[in-house]
Design a protein around this motif. Structure first.
Motif, PDB file in Angstrom:
ATOM      1  N   GLU A 124     -14.142   5.518  -5.836  1.00 17.67           N
ATOM      2  CA  GLU A 124     -14.870   4.186  -6.238  1.00 17.67           C
ATOM      3  C   GLU A 124     -15.003   3.876  -7.538  1.00 17.67           C
ATOM      4  OE1 GLU A 124     -15.635   0.377  -5.681  1.00 17.67           O
ATOM      5  OE2 GLU A 124     -14.705   1.651  -4.157  1.00 17.67           O
ATOM      6  N   GLU A 131       0.651   3.778   1.884  1.00 15.10           N
ATOM      7  CA  GLU A 131       1.078   4.263   3.186  1.00 15.10           C
ATOM      8  C   GLU A 131       2.306   3.778   3.656  1.00 15.10           C
ATOM      9  OE1 GLU A 131      -2.934   5.555   2.217  1.00 15.10           O
ATOM     10  OE2 GLU A 131      -1.730   3.516   1.962  1.00 15.10           O
ATOM     11  N   ARG A 178     -11.753   2.866  -9.291  1.00 15.79           N
ATOM     12  CA  ARG A 178     -11.413   1.615  -9.067  1.00 15.79           C
ATOM     13  C   ARG A 178     -12.195   0.624  -9.453  1.00 15.79           C
ATOM     14  NH1 ARG A 178     -10.806   0.948  -2.525  1.00 15.79           N
ATOM     15  NH2 ARG A 178      -9.583  -1.102  -3.646  1.00 15.79           N
ATOM     16  N   GLY A 212      -5.640   2.033  -3.595  1.00 16.65           N
ATOM     17  CA  GLY A 212      -7.181   2.053  -3.709  1.00 16.65           C
ATOM     18  C   GLY A 212      -7.801   3.182  -2.631  1.00 16.65           C
ATOM     19  N   ARG A 213      -7.101   3.291  -1.635  1.00 19.17           N
ATOM     20  CA  ARG A 213      -7.470   4.338  -0.628  1.00 19.17           C
ATOM     21  C   ARG A 213      -7.515   5.757  -1.063  1.00 19.17           C
ATOM     22  NH1 ARG A 213      -4.989   2.414   5.257  1.00 19.17           N
ATOM     23  NH2 ARG A 213      -5.305   0.009   5.127  1.00 19.17           N
ATOM     24  N   ARG A 214      -6.701   6.034  -2.085  1.00 19.92           N
ATOM     25  CA  ARG A 214      -6.661   7.312  -2.483  1.00 19.92           C
ATOM     26  C   ARG A 214      -7.422   7.695  -3.745  1.00 19.92           C
ATOM     27  NH1 ARG A 214      -1.289   9.559  -1.513  1.00 19.92           N
ATOM     28  NH2 ARG A 214      -0.341   8.351   0.234  1.00 19.92           N
ATOM     29  N   GLU A 218       0.826  -1.114  -0.114  1.00 18.84           N
ATOM     30  CA  GLU A 218      -0.065  -0.034  -0.024  1.00 18.84           C
ATOM     31  C   GLU A 218       0.975   1.112  -0.103  1.00 18.84           C
ATOM     32  OE1 GLU A 218      -2.286  -0.264   3.542  1.00 18.84           O
ATOM     33  OE2 GLU A 218      -0.759  -0.079   4.826  1.00 18.84           O
TER      34      GLU A 218
END
Length: 470
Positions: free
Chosen positions: A269, A242, A272, A264-266, A240
């Protein structure tokens, strides 16, 4: 880890090219690679016996030889040009030949020579004017609109339709083998683009091999990067963003599947979901051989060629590729053969040879194609099996383990069919940029697609420099 301006995930040709482009702009860049060895699709290793150097994936390099970025860098690779770029054996004991010269190729094709000059020769004559179409997004402001339009009108056609201009078995087979590099059925639109480009590249830049192995291309890029102050860390799989050093830009030389996992967290949706819908194409089944001597081809021209296409007639190749597209495994697969050691003695002990071989299979295939591949080789080179000292077999799962970007064994990092040829990996005005200002894609899942040329990385770096690193 200390903060840098940019972090590149993946040390394949595109990741390294991106890092070099950023470092040349005076920015601090760090490359992080999951494998213990850099190179991605441009690696070499002792896969069979001591003293035999095999290319793990890419082997023949027209795209590297024609890469605008590599040319600009003056990349220090010792290119070896085989006497004949490509030979295509036929059942009558002869071979169709793709020579460096358009005229020589045309003269060997007899009555089909004029048609070769009109099609492939036309693309070769306008090679520099259509460079933008081959090395970046298809949708762009054309600098040479007439030349690009001429190429585009032919390129959009199926290879089988373009091949109707040829009457003889040799020309049709030669054209079909080049078209099969698309991993598409030869009846598919745009399969003609691959046939024209692959064939014309032999006439313009050649089909060279890198002395010492394809690994040398990656090493040359890494040497340039380090000379500019960039750093490379191997053996570190990124899970990830991070977990990475703080940076103003992150460039991912990964598949869309892994880009979704890592960043994905950045990402919103909707984007993605588009990454998850990305389609992967057929895989490859690969065999590397250590041989006691050169392949005993019946057609003498094959013994002078760096690459040999084994598949018979256009009709046979078209049937084999259509079977793969339907999810089947052809009894007579189209087989691509690289004979690097014929021209580079450093690849094998004196008197011995390597052979680089693969065929197309459905994505994720678990079928062992060794016997079918070797039957095709025996068909045109009787006695081949008697020369085999050792073999190393790679199914699609093995290919993916070697390089995570090759999902299901797809060495192109994505299917070339439908809108995906135009919109890799998603439909966006700038395909390298994601909705996150600091995240960019630079793998072969972006334009211009697969191959060792570094242009995906170079173009992604240019976007990142403009948007995040200015």
């Amino acid at each position: 880890m200390a903060a840098v301006d940019a972090v590149v995930v993946g040390a394949g040709p595109n990741g390294l090219a991106a890092a070099v482009a950023i470092a040349r702009a005076g920015r601090a860049v760090r490359v992080i690679e999951a494998n213990d060895t850099i190179g991605g699709g441009s690696r070499s290793a002792a896969l069979t016996l001591p003293g035999f150097v095999h290319d793990v994936c890419s082997a023949i390099h027209p795209l590297a030889a024609s890469s605008p970025f590599f040319r600009e860098l003056g990349l220090e690779v010792d290119w070896i040009h085989p006497e004949i770029p490509l030979a295509h054996p036929l059942d009558d004991g002869t071979a169709a030949v793709l020579a460096r010269s358009v005229d020589e190729t045309a003269s060997r094709l007899g009555p089909d020579g004029a048609a070769w000059r009109r099609t492939v020769g036309q693309v070769a004559r306008e090679w520099e004017r259509t460079e933008a179409l081959r090395t970046g997004p298809i949708v762009h402001l054309p600098r040479h609109p007439l030349a690009e339009a001429r190429f585009g009108l032919m390129a959009l056609q199926p290879a089988t339709l373009l091949a109707r201009g040829f009457r003889g078995t040799a020309a049709r087979a030669l054209f079909a083998g080049c078209a099969a590099h698309s991993f598409l059925p030869l009846t598919a639109p745009t399969s003609g683009a691959f046939a024209l480009t692959i064939a014309a590249s032999a006439h313009t830049v050649g089909w060279p091999v890198a002395r010492g192995g394809s690994q040398r291309i990656a090493e040359a890029l890494a040497e340039r990067l380090r000379s500019l102050g960039g750093t490379i860390e191997t053996g570190h799989r990124v899970r990830e963003l991070e977990a990475l050093p703080r940076a103003r830009a992150y460039l991912l030389d990964t598949s869309p599947r892994d880009a979704d996992r890592i960043a994905g967290r950045r990402l919103p949706e909707g984007y993605r979901r588009a990454l998850r819908r990305y389609r992967y194409g057929p895989g490859v089944f690969k065999v590397d051989y250590a041989l006691a001597g050169p392949v005993p081809w019946r057609a003498a021209d094959c013994a002078r060629a760096g690459t040999v296409h084994v598949g018979g007639t256009l009709e046979e190749i078209a049937a084999a590729e259509a079977e793969v597209a339907r999810g089947g495994h052809p009894e007579r697969p189209f087989v691509l053969v690289g004979q690097q050691s014929l021209f580079d003695p450093s690849r094998a002990p004196a008197g011995k040879h390597t052979l680089w071989v693969y065929c197309h299979v459905p994505n994720g295939s678990t079928v062992d194609m060794t016997s079918r591949v070797e039957a095709q080789l025996e068909r045109f080179a009787p006695g081949f099996r008697d020369l085999v000292l050792a073999r190393r077999v790679f199914g699609t799962a093995d290919v993916e383990r070697e390089n995570a970007n090759y999902v299901g064994g797809d060495i192109s990092n994505g299917a070339h069919s439908g809108m995906q040829l135009l919109a890799r990996p998603v439909l966006r005005a700038v395909p390298y940029a994601t909705p996150a200002r600091d995240v960019y894609l630079c793998s072969a899942a972006t334009p211009p697609g697969g191959g060792v040329h570094g242009m995906c990385g170079y173009r992604a770096a240019r976007v990142a420099l403009r948007r995040a690193l200015s």
